[in-house]
Motif scaffolding. Structure first.
Motif, mmCIF file in Angstrom:
data_model
loop_
_atom_site.group_PDB
_atom_site.id
_atom_site.type_symbol
_atom_site.label_atom_id
_atom_site.label_comp_id
_atom_site.label_asym_id
_atom_site.label_seq_id
_atom_site.Cartn_x
_atom_site.Cartn_y
_atom_site.Cartn_z
ATOM 1 N N THR A 72 13.838 47.310 61.150
ATOM 2 C CA THR A 72 13.858 45.866 60.944
ATOM 3 C C THR A 72 15.187 45.221 61.357
ATOM 4 O OG1 THR A 72 11.948 46.062 59.553
ATOM 5 C CG2 THR A 72 13.292 43.790 59.797
ATOM 6 N N ILE A 73 15.488 44.660 62.294
ATOM 7 C CA ILE A 73 16.829 43.929 62.846
ATOM 8 C C ILE A 73 16.888 42.555 61.744
ATOM 9 C CG2 ILE A 73 18.662 43.269 64.170
ATOM 10 C CD1 ILE A 73 17.758 46.065 64.527
ATOM 11 N N ASN A 74 17.699 42.262 60.877
ATOM 12 C CA ASN A 74 18.122 41.290 60.415
ATOM 13 C C ASN A 74 19.459 40.633 60.566
ATOM 14 O OD1 ASN A 74 16.961 38.721 58.773
ATOM 15 N ND2 ASN A 74 18.250 39.793 57.134
ATOM 16 N N ASP A 75 19.608 39.751 61.222
ATOM 17 C CA ASP A 75 21.142 39.215 61.575
ATOM 18 C C ASP A 75 21.755 40.442 61.990
ATOM 19 O OD1 ASP A 75 23.182 37.357 61.093
ATOM 20 O OD2 ASP A 75 23.602 37.870 59.133
ATOM 21 N N GLU A 76 21.233 41.047 63.287
ATOM 22 C CA GLU A 76 21.948 41.843 64.048
ATOM 23 C C GLU A 76 22.069 43.298 63.397
ATOM 24 O OE1 GLU A 76 25.938 41.347 65.774
ATOM 25 O OE2 GLU A 76 25.499 39.132 65.925
ATOM 26 N N HIS A 77 22.001 43.476 62.197
ATOM 27 C CA HIS A 77 21.739 44.905 61.658
ATOM 28 C C HIS A 77 20.306 45.096 60.834
ATOM 29 C CE1 HIS A 77 26.138 44.055 61.693
ATOM 30 N NE2 HIS A 77 25.975 45.004 62.423
ATOM 31 N N VAL A 78 19.981 46.389 60.775
ATOM 32 C CA VAL A 78 18.934 46.787 60.167
ATOM 33 C C VAL A 78 19.393 46.637 58.751
ATOM 34 C CG1 VAL A 78 18.048 48.575 61.884
ATOM 35 C CG2 VAL A 78 19.499 49.251 60.008
ATOM 36 N N VAL A 79 18.022 46.356 57.844
ATOM 37 C CA VAL A 79 18.424 46.325 56.590
ATOM 38 C C VAL A 79 18.690 47.624 55.908
ATOM 39 C CG1 VAL A 79 16.992 45.626 54.382
ATOM 40 C CG2 VAL A 79 16.679 44.225 56.406
ATOM 41 N N SER A 80 19.753 47.778 55.400
ATOM 42 C CA SER A 80 20.014 49.267 54.931
ATOM 43 C C SER A 80 20.877 48.875 53.402
ATOM 44 C CB SER A 80 20.925 49.872 55.811
ATOM 45 O OG SER A 80 21.421 51.282 55.382
ATOM 46 N N ILE B 257 29.519 46.353 44.711
ATOM 47 C CA ILE B 257 28.106 46.672 44.882
ATOM 48 C C ILE B 257 27.490 46.694 43.554
ATOM 49 C CG2 ILE B 257 28.608 48.326 46.681
ATOM 50 C CD1 ILE B 257 26.653 50.092 44.001
ATOM 51 N N HIS B 258 26.208 46.276 43.431
ATOM 52 C CA HIS B 258 25.399 46.282 42.026
ATOM 53 C C HIS B 258 24.155 47.274 42.413
ATOM 54 C CE1 HIS B 258 23.561 42.944 44.553
ATOM 55 N NE2 HIS B 258 22.342 43.662 43.995
ATOM 56 N N THR B 259 24.053 47.847 41.327
ATOM 57 C CA THR B 259 22.938 48.963 41.074
ATOM 58 C C THR B 259 21.480 48.487 41.172
ATOM 59 O OG1 THR B 259 24.443 50.075 39.706
ATOM 60 C CG2 THR B 259 21.982 50.806 39.581
ATOM 61 N N VAL B 260 21.316 47.355 40.340
ATOM 62 C CA VAL B 260 20.051 46.627 40.141
ATOM 63 C C VAL B 260 19.529 45.735 41.087
ATOM 64 C CG1 VAL B 260 18.557 45.964 38.216
ATOM 65 C CG2 VAL B 260 20.261 47.356 37.616
ATOM 66 N N VAL B 261 18.899 46.079 42.048
ATOM 67 C CA VAL B 261 18.512 45.017 43.148
ATOM 68 C C VAL B 261 17.536 44.079 42.536
ATOM 69 C CG1 VAL B 261 17.410 44.637 45.290
ATOM 70 C CG2 VAL B 261 18.925 46.553 44.940
ATOM 71 N N SER C 6 26.978 49.467 55.282
ATOM 72 C CA SER C 6 25.859 50.546 55.160
ATOM 73 C C SER C 6 26.231 51.934 55.829
ATOM 74 C CB SER C 6 24.672 50.009 55.801
ATOM 75 O OG SER C 6 24.170 48.871 54.969
ATOM 76 N N ALA C 7 26.789 51.984 56.730
ATOM 77 C CA ALA C 7 27.246 53.155 57.464
ATOM 78 C C ALA C 7 28.150 53.985 56.370
ATOM 79 C CB ALA C 7 27.849 53.247 58.797
ATOM 80 N N GLU C 8 29.036 53.213 55.692
ATOM 81 C CA GLU C 8 29.931 53.846 54.912
ATOM 82 C C GLU C 8 29.260 54.358 53.622
ATOM 83 O OE1 GLU C 8 34.011 52.712 53.566
ATOM 84 O OE2 GLU C 8 33.505 50.779 54.751
ATOM 85 N N CYS C 9 28.159 53.593 53.263
ATOM 86 C CA CYS C 9 27.310 54.197 52.245
ATOM 87 C C CYS C 9 26.705 55.445 52.334
ATOM 88 C CB CYS C 9 26.258 53.165 51.699
ATOM 89 S SG CYS C 9 26.696 51.504 51.410
ATOM 90 N N HIS D 52 22.345 45.851 48.197
ATOM 91 C CA HIS D 52 23.151 46.218 46.987
ATOM 92 C C HIS D 52 24.237 45.268 46.907
ATOM 93 C CE1 HIS D 52 20.964 49.442 45.003
ATOM 94 N NE2 HIS D 52 20.452 49.730 46.323
ATOM 95 N N THR D 53 24.709 44.479 47.990
ATOM 96 C CA THR D 53 25.950 43.622 48.007
ATOM 97 C C THR D 53 25.565 42.225 48.009
ATOM 98 O OG1 THR D 53 26.197 43.642 50.383
ATOM 99 C CG2 THR D 53 27.226 45.549 48.974
ATOM 100 N N ILE D 54 24.429 41.683 47.847
ATOM 101 C CA ILE D 54 24.016 40.290 47.903
ATOM 102 C C ILE D 54 24.780 39.655 46.562
ATOM 103 C CG2 ILE D 54 22.224 38.681 47.456
ATOM 104 C CD1 ILE D 54 20.364 40.555 49.296
ATOM 105 N N ASP D 55 25.332 38.596 46.948
ATOM 106 C CA ASP D 55 25.749 37.729 45.996
ATOM 107 C C ASP D 55 26.414 38.325 44.524
ATOM 108 O OD1 ASP D 55 25.558 34.864 45.767
ATOM 109 O OD2 ASP D 55 23.450 34.916 45.429
ATOM 110 N N PRO D 56 27.494 39.126 44.746
ATOM 111 C CA PRO D 56 28.007 40.023 43.670
ATOM 112 C C PRO D 56 28.410 39.316 42.643
ATOM 113 C CG PRO D 56 29.532 39.920 45.861
ATOM 114 C CD PRO D 56 28.203 39.038 46.323
ATOM 115 N N GLU D 57 28.892 38.010 42.608
ATOM 116 C CA GLU D 57 29.222 37.696 41.617
ATOM 117 C C GLU D 57 28.101 37.045 40.329
ATOM 118 O OE1 GLU D 57 32.386 37.684 40.851
ATOM 119 O OE2 GLU D 57 32.443 38.300 42.851
ATOM 120 N N LYS D 58 26.710 36.891 40.950
ATOM 121 C CA LYS D 58 25.772 36.473 40.066
ATOM 122 C C LYS D 58 25.243 37.995 39.198
ATOM 123 C CE LYS D 58 23.360 32.988 42.258
ATOM 124 N NZ LYS D 58 22.232 32.390 43.013
#
Lengths: 460, 460, 460
Positions: free
Chosen positions: A55-63, A86-90, A29-32, A68-74
């Motif tokens: 909000t810390i989730n799994d060590e990092h804030v939700v950014s 990355i995908h545009t449409v969340v 996310s820092a790169e984004c 935008h990178t969840i499950d890229p193949e789907k």
């Protein structure tokens, strides 16, 4: 601006605003943010204000990358972007990673099926065609609220502040309609109400958010609200209300309901008694559907209403005579349960006598409005019979001729308004603005069409 | 929650919020609060915020029992409730116990007679029937604002959080219409504007309160206001205004008027000169009645307008030709006096030249709108004459046929809007929204009805 | 109040509120304030809050005399007032003394020519006459926004708090229309947006100011805005925004645009990059004019549109078939440049893909709406041809008959709304409120007029 300057500005922003969480932004996310603080600065600023940023989730804030990178193949709109996938449409399943209950509830919401409920209903398609001419502008009309179907159509090059880059071509984008069909084939969108990128609960709870799609004459809920005592109190006093508390306390956080209070939020008394649980299935507290169709009826049992057929074979939850098609609709027991949930919200501010009297009056007004609409529908039936207009019996659109448009106004605008105005106590809107006066006028006009026309062009 | 817990919570609330007055709650009211903090917590919280909660009257603050137990024998809705004799519907005479001047003034207000002025006028009854079909939904339409007649109809049992209890059955309840007929046979209601149970002057002074009944096309005062410079300044700047000062200082507390400023409030200059005294007779500063009837006319002299008859025997303050029926209306001297009171308010912000020019222009526009309405009325007169529609000469409703509905729109919606838009300087609303364009269209349509129809079905 | 008391009160006000600048009021202005703090106190109070009251120009703050005594000989409304030569109507050249760039830009704005563009266009004069009956009420309708022509008509005596005094009689006054013709023969007015006498930038930037003239169905920009996500975010969140910073920072000062953001203001990113320069030529960022005429078209090249003639000799920027009259309109290059300026504003919050897709969709919807309007115009053309209505070919008004009014609605209200709703993403307003549904209905009605009428009264 060179890379160093950007880095400094990001550092200053981070240390100044994000405070303790500054080190908690994931490297991805820092790169984004490195580039987007320059490319689309407001998006970054909005996110900084969001709960996600704290909000810390799994060590990092939700950014950025976290969504935008969840499950890229789907996601069929995934593309290579500066080394990331990355995908545009969340989509709701993306949000459901952290909010599974809300995503589940929303999937049972009619709104998440708004695309198919419109586009897979042959009668509604007739309505769309008669209203828009053809179906060319539906992304700028019907689908703006119902949601579009977003289709990736290859890749194109575009000049940016960082030079030429590649992006996916997305048909149907941008769109934040409630029943959007996403490139991961999921239904719906969380952002019509939880606006990007601060996803503010305060905004979602204010009536202006709902008004984006519930203001027109086909579903004037917001207009009725502004004519009600509840709406008056909101407009006059909301500046001193508290909209951010997840459990929303009647009489303390607010003194009159917004849309969210009655239909969605977890509401409690000052003593902490829960008056209603939070729901994202918006009809959870609604025994009847009052708008959008010819007659009021018990809510559909399944959020996919395109499966409904009445005895005449039409995709309608009632017969043309008004009889509900029970097999597709919730049971009287379920209706009773939902009414009682709604009454629970009311009880934060009103005595049982007032509540019961209100709902009894609503029931009478709804029955009566259905009766008036039945008169109009009887007249259009005769107009079809006499061949003055084509109508569904001839396989013709029931919406595209003069008399049919008058009939459409009678139920889609006026009957609908009368019911909503009773439900939400905004009678100034239903008396003369778009209700009783116009419904009586429409019925009279249909009568005149019938009286004055000789047998029509459709007659054989 | 057990009794002890309730007692503790009441004690904490009392000591935290009511401060010095905590011991000043009368024993009778304390008993009410004991249960209602649980049964209807928001009502209690709202009252805590009210001036009543801080006002000592006869040793105690004004709380539940102080209002709901006055004169139990006079109130036909009085019932036994946990050992007290309370009535649900608080009436203007109840409020008048402490606010006699306001109650007196309000009794001279047309609004306090809104029920009878509608229901005891045979022409308006025709209008109601033609608009609502029959008169079944009038509590959810006309009487929502005009006020219902509240009739006690025995006692019923109802389950509550404290077990089964008895309550009166009240026909017509709930209702907060301005001309409500109360179970003590009094007229009116203070709560449409002074909303229960905080009775906030801030709310009453904001335009949203008036808009609840003055927004529809029959009386679009609020819509015209939002199109005016005054309304723009309210919307843009009211967050920094002061709405709570009983004497309201122009240029300091506010920089543009709301409805209350011009029609009700005590307004002063920063130097303390009183520009207008407070009134609850809303037409105190109004020489003409601009809406609700066919033509503009001097205000009725008596708030009971059901007594008015014109020379043709119709319950109208003008002839069908527009001539005012002088004997029922205020005199030119009284009109002059009222106009001068209104100009006094204007003078807080405007020079005499601007004020005089404004009212001269208003006079011309009103006269011209009356002239246009007279054209429309002349046409409907010929339509009646030719028997194309029934009309009052045949004892028929003048409101229920196609041409009659066009004519009704001409005066009830469009002529009315043109006058209000001139009075309140909101021309964007009267040009194309619901005024000039539509009035010219309506007159044209009446002309076409007359030209195209052969002599009609009503002809003998 | 005697002179001494007034002097004391002025002194107290001055020392209390104006602080350091108290001695900086010019002697001439101090004399104005001496009386006007009593005669029109709110005006003085409003001025005290203005930037003018804190701005030293030529040793003194900008106060009454600094504006109302400029160039007395040029202003035909100049009159002797307590020993000064003052004029009532402050004009753009007066404001241009200190704000020359803004005055220059505004002179290139269509709005500064709104009087002539309406009154010197023979077709619009037909429209005015057909809408208002004659042209008697135009100061209370069309000219309220377009601006009146203010004509000094001698001097009259008037009673004031200081005794009888002389004032000029000003025909057409009061008026704050954008294209007002002033007594110094200049065009325009700064006060429709920069409201007297605090001239607050905060007010000018809020959408309610624009809404005064852009709310009706002929130009429903504000209504469309309130149905858009941008409008929702304004309504929900503006209380925490900063409206006073001359350079307006996207993402910091505000999180969604108001009218001013996109069309007028200097907007920057949080890093200080300027996204758009300030302009008072409102179409600087607009490639097309979407409303007010039959078809969309490139913006006029000259703000005086009364000079435009199409090939048919009509004062229209397009032919009746929709073809733009290129010689009077901006070039495709200029259109491209303006579009790119607008996209610059968008880029504060949106990625290039979203921006490009939005404008591509807008282009399609505009083209399609023009096509639908062309269908309606083709029908009215045949109605004229058949002599069912008079029309311009016979030298008759094209706006005053039944079918012509239906056609006028089609383009002036509905086509217009569809375009604006696409441009500003407020589809809920254009689908059923005043757009697609009504346009399809209007076309159907025109078709019925044509089908059902025998050749008409105008036929020879």
């Amino acid at each position: 601006m060179n890379k160093l300057l950007i880095a400094v500005s990001v550092f200053l922003t981070v240390s100044g605003i994000w405070g303790l969480n500054s080190k908690k932004i994931s490297p991805a996310s820092a790169e984004c943010i490195d580039c987007h603080i320059q490319a689309t600065p407001s998006i970054v600023k909005n996110w900084e204000r969001s709960s996600h940023a704290g909000t810390i989730n799994d060590e990092h804030v939700v950014s950025c990358a976290e969504c935008h990178t969840i499950d890229p193949e789907k996601h069929r709109d995934t593309f290579d972007h500066n080394g990331s996938r990355i995908h545009t449409v969340v989509s709701p399943p993306d949000c459901g990673t952290c909010h599974p209950e809300e995503a589940q509830q929303y999937s049972r919401n009619l709104m998440s099926h708004a695309y198919g409920n419109l586009m897979h209903n042959s009668l509604y398609r007739h309505l769309i065609r008669s209203v828009t001419g053809e179906e060319n502008d539906i992304e700028d009309s019907c689908l703006h609220c119902h949601g579009s179907m977003i289709q990736p159509k290859g890749i194109h090059q575009r000049e940016t502040v960082f030079g030429e880059m590649e992006f996916p071509v997305l048909e149907g984008w941008p769109n934040q309609g409630t029943g959007r069909i996403n490139p991961d084939n999921s239904r719906g969108s969380c952002t019509p109400c939880h606006t990007r990128h601060d996803f503010s609960i305060e905004t979602a709870r204010k009536p202006h958010t709902c008004s984006q799609c519930h203001k027109g004459p086909d579903v004037p809920a917001y207009r009725v609200y502004t004519a009600s005592k509840h709406g008056n109190l909101y407009a006059s006093n909301h500046e001193s209300w508290e909209f951010g508390n997840s459990t929303w306390v009647a009489g303390e956080d607010f003194t009159a309901p917004t849309c969210a209070t009655c239909h969605i939020s977890r509401v409690a008394t000052p003593e902490g008694e829960i008056l209603s649980r939070r729901t994202h299935q918006m009809n959870d507290r609604l025994p009847h559907r009052l708008f959008g169709l010819i007659y009021s009826h018990p809510h559909p049992a399944n959020p996919d209403t395109s499966i409904i057929r009445n005895n005449g074979g039409l995709p309608l939850p009632t017969e043309l005579s008004g009889e509900p098609v029970r097999s597709f609709l919730i049971s009287p027991d379920e209706q009773e349960k939902r009414l009682s949930l709604m009454k629970g919200v009311c009880s934060g501010c009103h005595s049982g006598s007032v509540i019961d009297s209100h709902f009894k009056r609503l029931e009478q007004t709804v029955a009566r409005s259905d009766q008036l609409v039945k008169t109009a529908t009887g007249l259009i039936g005769k107009i079809w019979e006499k061949g003055i207009a084509g109508g569904p019996g001839r396989g013709d659109s029931p919406f595209n001729e003069g008399a049919e448009k008058i009939w459409t106004r009678c139920w889609l605008f006026y009957g609908n308004t009368i019911r909503l105005a009773s439900a939400m106590m905004g009678a100034d809107y239903s008396s003369f603005a778009n209700g009783h006066f116009q419904l009586s006028e429409g019925i009279r006009q249909l009568r005149e069409v019938l009286e004055k026309s000789p047998n029509g062009k459709f007659e054989k």
